[in-house]
Design an enzyme around this catalytic site. Structure first.
Site, mmCIF file in Angstrom:
data_model
loop_
_atom_site.group_PDB
_atom_site.id
_atom_site.type_symbol
_atom_site.label_atom_id
_atom_site.label_comp_id
_atom_site.label_asym_id
_atom_site.label_seq_id
_atom_site.Cartn_x
_atom_site.Cartn_y
_atom_site.Cartn_z
ATOM 1 N N ARG A 202 0.822 -1.218 0.000
ATOM 2 C CA ARG A 202 0.000 0.000 0.000
ATOM 3 C C ARG A 202 0.855 1.267 0.000
ATOM 4 O O ARG A 202 0.601 2.201 -0.758
ATOM 5 C CB ARG A 202 -0.931 -0.007 1.218
ATOM 6 N N LYS A 203 1.884 1.286 0.826
ATOM 7 C CA LYS A 203 2.755 2.463 0.902
ATOM 8 C C LYS A 203 3.464 2.698 -0.428
ATOM 9 O O LYS A 203 3.555 3.832 -0.912
ATOM 10 C CB LYS A 203 3.776 2.267 2.024
ATOM 11 N N ASP A 270 8.083 -11.099 -0.323
ATOM 12 C CA ASP A 270 8.812 -12.149 -1.048
ATOM 13 C C ASP A 270 7.942 -13.392 -1.207
ATOM 14 O O ASP A 270 7.918 -14.028 -2.268
ATOM 15 C CB ASP A 270 10.096 -12.522 -0.299
#
Length: 481
Positions: A202-203, A270
């Protein structure tokens, strides 16, 4: 859910090329009981250290954990950290034959100092300079493309994925008809033009677009801005407690978060990109691939440090809704060892006992309650059907291992059940390293399997009182008579 379960079985057919920034994740664990007289800082009494693959290396480790094949390409320096990484790549069955060594380059290492469950400090040694061996890396990629089904670009901004290299790899992959999935870094996603999918959190999505991404509608708008302006096929955005959004130019699907408890988010991205790409590479559609990746993310954030998710864990996760109070408490040895380590980091004493537990009776219940009273969490080792047959005879067990495990897992005093196939639980005990080992008082400490090992690191052996007259063998005899 049954369709997803069938999909998991196909992940072993995946063959993925992973290219990106590899780094060494070093975890230094210890305890703090005093403040340094030299400065107002805690003194960490080091107990043990753990080395793991970080960055793109953790993506490769996640692919292998899913039983997929991985061709891993990265760049390390000709230094001690680079040599350590190559050794770990080989020990993890990934291999280092496609890793390029750049003389004079400093290999990235991140060292985390941890007391209990509190991280005290992280110290990084790294270089972010562009690699000088891009031509060699590109040549390696082109050699490997014919043997894989998809390509992951794992970008940690440490200099491996230069703009020119990214553009050339995406072009080569598209020419070869290979799916390209990018775990991105930075603010300008135009460098990933031509990629099929990017997986920002989101960031990262907000930073790359300059747009808000808190609500579903905002995430869709930001993702479609990337698709339109950067020439990307789709966006799979991870949104922490809000789950995951799969956005294309025409459609959008929002998946709820699957995490039951969050302990450490290190490396969750990951796991997402590895699971997503492995699924896509064997022909699973984008939404179902994202569902598997979302499920994997929910599992991995409940683990300690840089971790992986195995196929068996994905299957258990899929079964959880139907078997919420049973299936999640039955685990294989590796998963159980990870849970035991996590419990210990939270200050819990891990207990262990074992047996056949065929036709559960009051004597069994008494043993389990006494074992649970001696610790904070209790792991029960359960002899497999074959193991019981060897120990008790061809007519046993009366109940198969699935039935016996389900009954044990339903008990409030049991926190985890692990089926083992050996005649004794020695191997399982060595994997779990319990703080407390419990057996019935018909044993002596000298005859308890694993007692010497547990005592060697300060663990405790407890002999539980027996309930007289209780025996599965005698119960069976009475039933026959």
């Amino acid at each position: 859910m049954s369709d997803l379960a069938r999909h998991i079985d196909t992940l072993s057919r995946a063959n993925v090329l992973c290219l990106g920034d590899v780094m060494l994740d070093r975890f230094v664990y210890g305890s703090v009981d005093r403040v340094s007289p030299e400065a107002p800082i805690p003194v960490l009494r080091i107990q043990h250290e753990l080395l793991k693959l970080g960055g793109a290396g953790n993506v490769a480790a996640n692919l292998v954990a899913l039983d997929s094949k991985c061709r891993f390409i990265s760049v390390v320096g000709d230094d001690a950290v680079g040599n350590q990484l190559r050794g770990i790549l080989n020990s993890e069955q990934i291999g280092d034959d496609t890793v390029v060594v750049e003389p004079g380059r400093q290999t990235t290492a991140k060292t985390r100092f941890i007391a209990g469950q509190q991280q005290l400090l992280r110290a990084d040694r790294e270089t972010v300079a562009a690699i000088a061996v891009a031509d060699e890396v590109l040549a390696q990629v082109r050699r490997e493309l014919t043997g894989v089904q998809a390509v992951i670009l794992s970008d940690y901004g440490k200099g491996v994925l230069t703009d020119d290299l990214v553009m050339a790899v995406i072009a080569a992959a598209r020419q070869a008809g290979r799916t390209v999935v990018v775990d991105p870094k930075g603010r300008d996603y135009r460098r990933y033009r031509g990629a099929d999918i990017v997986t920002p959190n989101r960031k990262e999505l907000m930073e790359a677009t300059g747009l808000p991404a808190r609500t579903d509608e905002e995430v869709i708008a930001a993702a479609r801005h990337l698709i339109a302006t950067c020439g990307i096929g789709a966006v799979v955005a991870t949104r922490s407690e809000q789950g995951m959004s799969v956005v294309t130019a025409a459609d959008a699907v929002h998946l709820p978060a699957e995490a039951r408890e969050v302990f450490d988010v290190s490396g969750a991205g990951d796991t997402v990109v590895a699971t997503l790409t492995a699924a896509l590479s064997v022909g699973i559609d984008l939404v179902d691939s994202a569902r598997l990746a979302n499920l994997a993310a929910g599992i991995v954030v409940g683990k300690v440090g840089t971790a992986v998710v195995r196929s068996a864990e994905l299957l258990a996760g899929l079964h959880e809704q139907e078997w919420r109070h049973g299936e999640e408490k039955v685990a294989n040895r590796d998963t159980a060892a990870e849970r035991a380590e996590r419990w210990r980091l939270r200050g819990k004493r891990v207990g262990f006992t074992n047996g056949c537990f065929d036709l559960l009776h009051p004597g069994h219940i008494s043993l389990l309650k006494q074992a649970r009273a001696a610790c904070d969490v209790l792991v029960v080792g359960l002899n497999s059907d074959d193991s019981v047959k060897r120990l008790k005879g061809e007519s046993r067990p009366v109940q198969n291992e699935t039935a016996r495990a389900t009954v044990l897992a339903s008990l409030g005093c049991v926190d985890l059940v692990v089926v083992f196939g050996e005649d004794t639980p020695e191997t399982l005990i060595r994997a779990l390293r319990p703080d407390v080992l419990v057996k019935g008082a018909d044993y002596t400490i000298a005859t308890v399997v694993g007692a010497d090992f547990v005592q060697s690191y300060g663990g405790k052996v407890v002999l539980a009182e027996l309930v007289q007259g209780q025996s599965t063998t005698n119960t069976i005899k009475r039933m026959k008579s």
